[in-house]
Design a protein around this motif. Structure first.
Motif, mmCIF file in Angstrom:
data_model
loop_
_atom_site.group_PDB
_atom_site.id
_atom_site.type_symbol
_atom_site.label_atom_id
_atom_site.label_comp_id
_atom_site.label_asym_id
_atom_site.label_seq_id
_atom_site.Cartn_x
_atom_site.Cartn_y
_atom_site.Cartn_z
ATOM 1 N N ASN A 27 -5.158 0.846 -10.131
ATOM 2 C CA ASN A 27 -5.099 0.528 -8.702
ATOM 3 C C ASN A 27 -4.857 1.764 -7.839
ATOM 4 O O ASN A 27 -4.241 1.679 -6.771
ATOM 5 C CB ASN A 27 -4.038 -0.531 -8.405
ATOM 6 N N CYS A 28 -5.320 2.919 -8.313
ATOM 7 C CA CYS A 28 -5.200 4.175 -7.576
ATOM 8 C C CYS A 28 -6.577 4.631 -7.097
ATOM 9 O O CYS A 28 -7.537 4.625 -7.877
ATOM 10 C CB CYS A 28 -4.626 5.282 -8.463
ATOM 11 N N THR A 29 -6.663 5.027 -5.849
ATOM 12 C CA THR A 29 -7.856 5.669 -5.320
ATOM 13 C C THR A 29 -7.532 7.137 -5.099
ATOM 14 O O THR A 29 -6.558 7.459 -4.414
ATOM 15 C CB THR A 29 -8.295 5.030 -3.992
ATOM 16 N N LEU A 30 -8.333 8.026 -5.696
ATOM 17 C CA LEU A 30 -8.111 9.454 -5.565
ATOM 18 C C LEU A 30 -8.970 10.012 -4.433
ATOM 19 O O LEU A 30 -10.159 9.691 -4.320
ATOM 20 C CB LEU A 30 -8.445 10.179 -6.869
ATOM 21 N N HIS A 31 -8.358 10.868 -3.611
ATOM 22 C CA HIS A 31 -9.045 11.503 -2.489
ATOM 23 C C HIS A 31 -8.903 13.017 -2.646
ATOM 24 O O HIS A 31 -7.978 13.623 -2.088
ATOM 25 C CB HIS A 31 -8.437 11.064 -1.152
ATOM 26 N N ASP A 35 -1.762 -1.002 -3.570
ATOM 27 C CA ASP A 35 -3.017 -0.274 -3.357
ATOM 28 C C ASP A 35 -2.637 1.183 -3.087
ATOM 29 O O ASP A 35 -2.215 1.529 -1.987
ATOM 30 C CB ASP A 35 -3.747 -0.894 -2.162
ATOM 31 N N MET A 36 -2.763 2.045 -4.097
ATOM 32 C CA MET A 36 -2.241 3.411 -4.024
ATOM 33 C C MET A 36 -3.358 4.408 -3.745
ATOM 34 O O MET A 36 -4.383 4.411 -4.425
ATOM 35 C CB MET A 36 -1.515 3.762 -5.321
ATOM 36 N N HIS A 37 -3.132 5.254 -2.751
ATOM 37 C CA HIS A 37 -4.081 6.293 -2.376
ATOM 38 C C HIS A 37 -3.418 7.648 -2.594
ATOM 39 O O HIS A 37 -2.390 7.950 -1.975
ATOM 40 C CB HIS A 37 -4.517 6.139 -0.918
ATOM 41 N N ILE A 38 -4.007 8.460 -3.471
ATOM 42 C CA ILE A 38 -3.483 9.780 -3.795
ATOM 43 C C ILE A 38 -4.403 10.804 -3.139
ATOM 44 O O ILE A 38 -5.578 10.932 -3.519
ATOM 45 C CB ILE A 38 -3.411 10.019 -5.315
ATOM 46 N N ILE A 39 -3.881 11.528 -2.149
ATOM 47 C CA ILE A 39 -4.672 12.489 -1.381
ATOM 48 C C ILE A 39 -4.187 13.879 -1.773
ATOM 49 O O ILE A 39 -2.988 14.182 -1.639
ATOM 50 C CB ILE A 39 -4.513 12.243 0.139
ATOM 51 N N PHE A 40 -5.085 14.734 -2.247
ATOM 52 C CA PHE A 40 -4.637 16.005 -2.818
ATOM 53 C C PHE A 40 -5.714 17.069 -2.696
ATOM 54 O O PHE A 40 -6.908 16.776 -2.623
ATOM 55 C CB PHE A 40 -4.264 15.824 -4.297
ATOM 56 N N GLN A 88 0.836 -1.198 0.000
ATOM 57 C CA GLN A 88 0.000 0.000 0.000
ATOM 58 C C GLN A 88 0.870 1.248 0.000
ATOM 59 O O GLN A 88 1.961 1.264 0.577
ATOM 60 C CB GLN A 88 -0.906 -0.002 1.231
ATOM 61 N N VAL A 89 0.370 2.301 -0.658
ATOM 62 C CA VAL A 89 1.054 3.599 -0.711
ATOM 63 C C VAL A 89 0.050 4.693 -0.366
ATOM 64 O O VAL A 89 -1.077 4.693 -0.890
ATOM 65 C CB VAL A 89 1.643 3.883 -2.108
ATOM 66 N N LEU A 90 0.445 5.620 0.507
ATOM 67 C CA LEU A 90 -0.333 6.836 0.760
ATOM 68 C C LEU A 90 0.536 8.017 0.344
ATOM 69 O O LEU A 90 1.608 8.244 0.922
ATOM 70 C CB LEU A 90 -0.705 6.987 2.232
ATOM 71 N N ALA A 91 0.080 8.763 -0.668
ATOM 72 C CA ALA A 91 0.844 9.891 -1.206
ATOM 73 C C ALA A 91 -0.008 11.148 -1.123
ATOM 74 O O ALA A 91 -1.064 11.232 -1.753
ATOM 75 C CB ALA A 91 1.260 9.611 -2.647
ATOM 76 N N PHE A 92 0.459 12.121 -0.337
ATOM 77 C CA PHE A 92 -0.269 13.368 -0.119
ATOM 78 C C PHE A 92 0.344 14.464 -1.002
ATOM 79 O O PHE A 92 1.467 14.903 -0.762
ATOM 80 C CB PHE A 92 -0.193 13.785 1.341
ATOM 81 N N GLY A 93 -0.378 14.875 -2.028
ATOM 82 C CA GLY A 93 0.077 15.956 -2.896
ATOM 83 C C GLY A 93 1.333 15.645 -3.683
ATOM 84 O O GLY A 93 2.255 16.462 -3.716
ATOM 85 N N PRO A 94 1.406 14.479 -4.359
ATOM 86 C CA PRO A 94 2.638 14.141 -5.075
ATOM 87 C C PRO A 94 2.712 14.783 -6.462
ATOM 88 O O PRO A 94 1.695 15.057 -7.104
ATOM 89 C CB PRO A 94 2.535 12.620 -5.225
ATOM 90 N N LEU A 95 3.938 15.010 -6.928
ATOM 91 C CA LEU A 95 4.183 15.185 -8.360
ATOM 92 C C LEU A 95 4.062 13.821 -9.027
ATOM 93 O O LEU A 95 4.227 12.783 -8.380
ATOM 94 C CB LEU A 95 5.582 15.740 -8.600
ATOM 95 N N ALA A 117 -6.201 5.927 9.877
ATOM 96 C CA ALA A 117 -6.729 4.697 10.478
ATOM 97 C C ALA A 117 -7.579 3.920 9.472
ATOM 98 O O ALA A 117 -7.483 2.693 9.378
ATOM 99 C CB ALA A 117 -7.547 5.035 11.718
ATOM 100 N N ARG A 118 -8.390 4.646 8.714
ATOM 101 C CA ARG A 118 -9.285 3.973 7.762
ATOM 102 C C ARG A 118 -8.507 3.327 6.625
ATOM 103 O O ARG A 118 -8.773 2.182 6.252
ATOM 104 C CB ARG A 118 -10.294 4.982 7.213
ATOM 105 N N ILE A 119 -7.534 4.044 6.063
ATOM 106 C CA ILE A 119 -6.823 3.512 4.903
ATOM 107 C C ILE A 119 -5.818 2.444 5.319
ATOM 108 O O ILE A 119 -5.759 1.364 4.722
ATOM 109 C CB ILE A 119 -6.117 4.643 4.134
#
Length: 306
Positions: free
Chosen positions: A219-223, A187-192, A132-139, A247-249
């Protein structure tokens, strides 16, 4: 001989804050979750380690130990040059992290970071085949030609430096890296944020463009967060939603809402927007995006309508 990873003492806030190293490993419990957290850029001082306090909070909320590797790029080169203790370029750094993972023997591996750290979380998440990956505001790229094409000038000097003096290995397009991988993707989550940053020259938020480029990997979920600019982690802290999101992710754990109660100023805003014809449901969603609880948002709108 250095101690085995399984014999390392637990980190504490003082060690994390005062360390002169580029990588720290917390107390190891084999079989438990491992989170590799990458620090964000800092031009005025050495970058801090990131997410340590949030991960400790997540341990408290879940009742589970979290193995932690904290990494920072003291050269602010988007983790493409020397990371002391790990490597001189991404493939070498990835090999060192892979060796640490083998020694820790975790049940699952997650990478996390914001901004520069988000690029690293995605890059090393793909290179290490984490879960799993959590990326907040990535290029999504570091290629100066693409940056000019998309009018992405925020870190153009870094991109030009890497292009002019490339490291022995490098990954200047995360979308291309993801599409080139064989097998299952993390499982990639992009939070932006989607609001243009205040003081910026753009009429759109470029983080949204990068998020949609990354989504093409699959396989990316956008937030998306419409009331945040680039500093989406700070927005989530300010609106008291960061702990529940992590906690949720990461843990699939639902936490009670931490949101604020609706203030008098906001009650006036609700009344004015209802008078102008805004749908109540839309106002409730806006209030929730600003960190007010669902129940207090519904109650405030209902009170204004009565």
């Amino acid at each position: 001989m250095p101690p085995a990873l399984t014999d390392l003492p637990a980190l504490d806030n003082r060690r994390v804050k005062t360390s002169t190293e580029d990588v720290l490993v917390d107390r190891v419990v084999p079989g438990e979750l491992l989170v590799i957290a990458f620090g964000f850029v800092s031009w005025e001082a050495r970058p801090d380690f990131d997410f340590y306090g949030r991960l400790k909070k997540l341990e408290q909320n879940s009742g589970r130990h979290i193995n932690k590797i904290l990494v920072r790029d003291s050269g602010n080169a988007w983790y493409h040059r020397k990371i002391d203790g790990l490597g001189m370029h991404p493939d070498e750094t990835a090999a060192s992290l892979r060796a640490l993972i083998r020694e820790i023997r975790p049940g699952r591996v997650v990478t996390i970071g914001q901004s520069m750290g988000a690029y690293a979380a995605l890059m090393y998440g793909l290179l290490l085949d984490v879960q799993q990956v959590l990326a907040f505001g990535p290029l999504s790229f570091l290629d100066p030609a693409q940056a000019l094409l998309y009018h992405e000038r925020r870190w153009l000097s870094v991109m030009r430096d890497l292009a002019a003096n490339p490291p022995a290995s490098g990954y200047d397009d995360l979308q291309a890296l993801g599409l080139s991988r064989n097998g299952a993707l993390p499982d990639m989550h992009i939070i932006f944020g989607t609001r243009p940053d205040q003081g910026g020259k753009e009429s759109v938020n470029l983080d949204a463009m990068h998020a949609h480029r990354l989504a093409a990997m699959g396989n990316c979920t956008l937030h998306p967060y419409p009331y945040s600019g680039h500093t989406v982690v700070q927005h989530l802290i300010d609106t008291q939603r960061i702990n529940a999101l992590l906690a949720r992710i990461i843990m699939d754990l639902g936490l009670p809402e931490e949101g604020r109660e609706v203030s008098a100023d906001w009650h006036g805003w609700i009344a004015e927007n209802l008078r102008l014809g805004s749908p109540p449901e839309e106002l409730i969603e806006i209030l929730k995006h600003h960190g007010f609880t669902h129940d207090s948002s519904v109650a405030a709108v209902a009170a204004a309508r009565s």
